[in-house]
Write a protein that holds these residues in place. Structure first.
Motif, PDB file in Angstrom:
ATOM      1  N   THR A   1       2.856  -2.537  -1.872  1.00  0.00           N
ATOM      2  CA  THR A   1       2.510  -1.430  -2.770  1.00  0.00           C
ATOM      3  C   THR A   1       3.477  -0.265  -2.606  1.00  0.00           C
ATOM      4  O   THR A   1       3.912   0.343  -3.588  1.00  0.00           O
ATOM      5  CB  THR A   1       1.058  -0.985  -2.508  1.00  0.00           C
TER       6      THR A   1
ATOM      7  N   ASP B   1      -3.756  -8.220  -2.275  1.00  0.00           N
ATOM      8  CA  ASP B   1      -3.161  -6.888  -2.497  1.00  0.00           C
ATOM      9  C   ASP B   1      -4.119  -5.942  -3.226  1.00  0.00           C
ATOM     10  O   ASP B   1      -3.673  -4.980  -3.855  1.00  0.00           O
ATOM     11  CB  ASP B   1      -1.846  -6.995  -3.306  1.00  0.00           C
TER      12      ASP B   1
ATOM     13  N   MET C   1      -5.112  -1.264  -2.493  1.00  0.00           N
ATOM     14  CA  MET C   1      -4.081  -0.569  -1.726  1.00  0.00           C
ATOM     15  C   MET C   1      -3.847   0.859  -2.206  1.00  0.00           C
ATOM     16  O   MET C   1      -3.655   1.771  -1.393  1.00  0.00           O
ATOM     17  CB  MET C   1      -2.755  -1.363  -1.772  1.00  0.00           C
ATOM     18  N   GLU C   2      -3.842   1.063  -3.532  1.00  0.00           N
ATOM     19  CA  GLU C   2      -3.584   2.416  -4.048  1.00  0.00           C
ATOM     20  C   GLU C   2      -4.633   3.420  -3.541  1.00  0.00           C
ATOM     21  O   GLU C   2      -4.258   4.488  -3.030  1.00  0.00           O
ATOM     22  CB  GLU C   2      -3.506   2.410  -5.574  1.00  0.00           C
TER      23      GLU C   2
END
Lengths: 324, 324
Positions: A81, A244, A247-248
């Motif tokens: 990311t 994934d 993640m943000e």
């Protein structure tokens, strides 16, 4: 990903131009500098001073959590990311419990392979144990050199357990605690005193049953602790690192904590790392001095012929192994 | 049981005759000697030397195990059985995690109340934490004074967790690990590295379901470790401490381990306690020296103005806080 393996390095002195190449961001120079620092060579000192004088501000994140919580997978997902944002990332994988868990580091590296071709990712493994059972002083040197090399993020991860896990948290800007929904991990972590050192909490494998309960338990446990107006409540974020996912929001929570620390807090964290390094160096020197004391000296204390205090004074006052 | 509470003791010097009264076995003199040693007073040193010179051979047992395994109840049951044999017993209850678990020590004391009227039982509580997070150097002094007072058995128990539990084992002649049948505790203990330090294992609450499986798991786990002809396999004994059951076989197992250690092994253990004491004293001195170093010194390392190695050397070489 760059993990150069220097062929049988000569550590007697820093090669000419190493400092300037290190400062210019040459990954091979960085690798060489790290090798010198790991070995505790005096040649590393000008590099370390230069790195620190730069005052660069990497986001230094320590990742902690039980084995099996998915720390390495989450680190790899974080890297993906951050790279998508164009940021450069260094990972320092420490294994203070070596040589027994060499396999674990290998596993970590395999998970990192997806970043193999990426020059914006630098991975370094360390298998050293400090005198106190935690991180070695050299780990702090390596960390400082990575910061000085201008990475946007430096992620410190340990595959060890116990003291080293706690120390990872103590020496970073931000401590990311990774827990899993299984078995009421949240409550266990709280008992072990780990939650007190967490700045951000990832409930990883959040697609498993029990994730919501774990989040609720973690939030409830935070309310129980002592707190006042300035208390930072670690944000709890759900992640599925293997895909994934999440993640943000996790990165945003770390940045939120960075804003909370402020300039003053970040400077204090860097001074704290330096203090840890100095103390570890002192411990290492002492331990080697204590090894030089003959076992007979301890036997004489045991027989009542010498005072423990007197032997301790001897150890403190450089006259090595006097009294033998 | 004698637990004299000295009224605001004067610690400046040992009163005249204290040494002879201590050596004669006066419990009030012992209590006073322990108070001096706990406070690290120089007046304790002749007492300590005399205690150690006696070379008395108390059976020094460290009791370790998870909270809730019944360590205190088992200690109390051990005392009852040893007293029935006419042996004198001292108990040192250490709480390095104080002040938070003051309640636990209170609980221990309540369980010991059955021995309250017995002059052959001496109980002392210590709430001190060593510089390393384990036991303090003073704990070793207190232990030596109890040995020198001629108790047949000295039982060291900690209500702490983590390093102090491991250290209890490191400083005793015999380490008694207490586990319970619940939740596959045996396998967990093995994982945590506790089993490696156990000399004798009590499966307590052996009337609960799963006791047999736990015994089997413990024996199987022992077979997995590295061993040669001299390897000591910790005997596993079933106990129900709350009913004083299983104490004789447990005591026999401890005595078996004592025979295994032999004269040489027991002397080595005493020297090891002295070494632990010396090292802890050095750590404590260093920590207080490190506190005198101004925080500014660490900040200067963090800014690259000073080498961590140079500051470490300063700390080692008595010129306190030079460079500020």
């Amino acid at each position: 990903m760059t993990t150069p393996d220097a062929p049988a390095p000569d550590l007697s002195a820093a090669p000419a131009g190493l400092l300037s190449r290190y400062l210019a961001g040459d990954p091979r120079a960085l690798a060489r500098a790290l090798t010198l620092a790991e070995a505790g060579r005096p040649a590393a000192r000008p590099l370390l001073r230069a790195a620190r004088a730069r005052g660069t501000r990497s986001v230094v994140v320590g990742v902690t959590g039980s084995p099996g919580s998915g720390k390495s997978t989450l680190t790899s997902a974080l890297i993906a990311t951050l790279r998508a944002r164009g940021q450069r990332v260094a990972v320092l994988a420490v294994d203070p419990s070596s040589p027994y868990s060499g396999g674990a580091i290998l596993g970590d590296r395999i998970r990192m392979l997806r970043h193999h071709a990426d020059p914006g990712v630098f991975v370094r493994s360390l298998a050293s144990r400090g005198a106190l059972g935690g991180l070695s002083a050299r780990t702090m040197s390596v960390l400082a050199l990575l910061e000085g090399a201008g990475f946007d993020w430096v992620i410190l991860e340990t595959v060890g357990v116990g003291q080293s896990e706690v120390d990872v948290a103590a020496v970073c800007d931000h401590t990311l605690l990774v827990v899993t929904p299984a078995g009421g991990d949240g409550v266990q972590a709280f008992k072990a005193g780990i939650m007190e050192i967490a700045d951000v909490i990832a409930v990883n494998k959040a697609d498993l049953p029990g994730a919501e309960r774990t989040v609720r338990e973690l939030l409830a446990a935070q309310g129980l602790g002592h707190h006042d107006a300035d208390t930072w409540f670690a944000p709890v974020r759900r992640t599925v690192a293997s895909r994934d996912e999440g993640m943000e929001p996790l990165i945003a929570a770390i940045e939120q904590h960075r804003a909370h620390l402020g300039e003053h807090g970040l400077l204090a964290r860097r001074a704290h790392r330096a203090e840890y390094e100095v103390r570890s160096l002192v411990q290492e020197r002492l331990l080697s001095r204590a090894r030089e004391v003959s076992a007979d000296l301890y036997a004489r204390v045991a027989r009542g012929e010498l005072d423990a205090d007197a032997v301790a004074d001897t150890l403190m006052n450089a006259e090595q192994a006097a009294g033998t």
